[in-house]
Design an enzyme around this catalytic site. Structure first.
Site: not given
Length: 465
Positions: A115-116, A159
């Site tokens: 995600k990051t 996110e």
């Protein structure tokens, strides 16, 4: 829910998610205060921006605040949280993030892994492509000098955290799922079916006129597709509407051809290592291209991408390499170690700190078999993250199970000093030491990097040949 006159206090302001919100609020002109258990580079940066930072959690810190922001990581007995609730002025972190996402053209990125990195890549591509997004990142990013950037457009990239079910609060226009895998089951009553249902709720909340980007080969994505009301596009390596073909991996990067259906859009170069980063880049590219970013801007942004902090972050090169990574799930450990193996070196030494007793319980066997690419495995004690110990769950037991399936040395070492002493006694030139975990294991990585600097300055390390 917030008005410009509000004075906002964030409990745990030094965390990635909270600091991103704090940074945006400061840049928007809000009066911001916050507290954390210890000072950090993040809290110091926020203080320089104008935030009032308190070390330690005390009820007096929230007395003159209009709104108190907390996260799932903050226990109910926290003095500031209790004081805020008694005054009726608290918001969960996800409620504030929902304000940003739901009232703008929100782009939410969720999934078990990546995600990051994917969010950062997408935000950087959009910035280079002239879309000037606001972005909230779950990690520190060099390109944005921290965990967030405030843009001038209506695009908000963030996110969407699946770990505590808070992503069900978001109503994005665009969304992306990097992958689906069992994790954070302590927030889903230990049930993977409930986790899948959470993803189903997330996709059902995407606006019908919007778009969902999904992995072509994910084994679980089909379970939630009946809940999707918007257009769908797939991505992958070798398959998908957007896909990487002609992949060439090198030790610290890669290149590949990006295809959109049958059209070869051109070659993309990455200067971050690992096949998993190609996967992340294709996902980010798919969304950016659908938003109208041109391929030239996209390629330039991905070539310039330097990675996020604690995502295969190289802290030292010589006389041995030190890499720090957030990997805290068996799948992430495998990917990180395979990437390290591809770099080439004397030995790959995995230094892993399990995160949470519950996660260690749910994935004990998977953790034990995730270190195959490491020559040596050093296991620190479990980082509790406010959890109480569970009977039969410990790093000592994990070390025993790992040793039973691993062909190399496996040791359980208690704490930073024991690990540092082991490295000082046993290192060899060319070794690659990876500190992995979501707790405070990065302190070990930073100290090992300092040892390398001292050695290069002539202050002496004795290597073991």
């Amino acid at each position: 829910m917030l008005v410009k006159t509000d004075k906002v206090h964030l409990i745990g302001i030094g965390g990635y998610g909270m600091s991103a919100l704090a940074k945006l609020l400061l840049e928007m002109g809000y009066s911001v205060s916050g507290s954390d258990l210890a000072p950090s580079d993040i809290t110091r940066h926020l203080e320089e921006m104008g935030a009032e930072i308190s070390i330690g959690h005390h009820a007096r810190n929230v007395q003159d605040r209009d709104v108190v922001i907390y996260s799932t990581a903050i226990p109910e007995e926290n003095d500031e949280l209790r004081a805020g609730k008694e005054a009726g002025k608290v918001l969960h972190r996800s409620e504030l993030l929902a304000e940003f996402l739901n009232s703008n053209t929100g782009i939410a990125v969720t999934g078990a892994h990546g995600k990051t990195t994917t969010t950062t890549m997408l935000a950087l591509i959009m910035e280079r492509g002239g879309l000037d997004p606001t972005a909230l990142i779950g990690g520190e990013v060099q390109d944005f000098s921290g965990t967030a950037r405030l843009g001038k457009s209506n695009y908000v990239v963030a996110e969407a955290d699946e770990s505590d079910q808070s992503f069900s609060r978001y109503r994005p226009t665009y969304a992306m799922i990097t992958n689906i895998e069992a994790d954070h089951l302590e927030h889903y009553n230990g049930s993977f079916d409930q986790l899948l249902d959470g993803y189903g709720n997330f996709v059902a909340n995407i606006k019908p006129e919007g778009l969902l980007i999904i992995p072509k080969e994910d084994k679980w994505i089909g379970e939630i597709l009946p809940r999707v009301r918007c257009r769908k596009i797939t991505f992958g390596i070798g398959s998908g509407d957007y896909r990487a073909e002609k992949v060439v991996l090198n030790s610290l990067g890669s290149r590949y051809s990006l295809f959109r259906e049958q059209e070869d859009l051109g070659e993309v170069s990455l200067n971050v290592p690992g096949k998993h980063n190609i996967y992340n880049a294709v996902a980010a590219a798919a969304m950016a291209l659908e938003l109208g970013v041109n391929f030239t801007a996209l390629g330039g942004a991905l070539a310039a991408f330097q990675g996020a902090k604690r995502r295969f972050q190289i802290l030292a090169w010589q006389p041995f390499m030190v890499v720090d990574d957030y990997a805290h799930h068996p799948t992430e450990i495998k990917a990180t170690l395979e990437t390290a193996k591809s770099v080439g070196g004397s030995r790959v030494v995995a230094i892993f700190q399990p995160h949470r007793y519950t996660r260690t319980k749910y994935f004990m066997e998977e953790f034990a078999s995730s270190f195959a690419a490491a020559d040596i495995v050093l296991l620190d004690d479990i980082f509790a993250a406010s959890e109480q110990p569970l009977p039969g769950i410990s790093s000592e037991i994990l070390a025993q199970k790992t040793a039973a399936v691993h062909g190399g040395l496996v040791e359980h070492l208690r704490g930073k000093e024991a690990i540092i002493n082991w490295v000082k006694t046993n290192w060899r030139p060319g070794d690659i030491f990876l500190t992995m975990g979501a707790g405070d294991i990065s302190k070990v990585g930073r100290e090992l990097a300092q040892i390398c600097q001292q050695d290069l300055a002539g202050n002496g390390l004795i290597s073991v040949e």
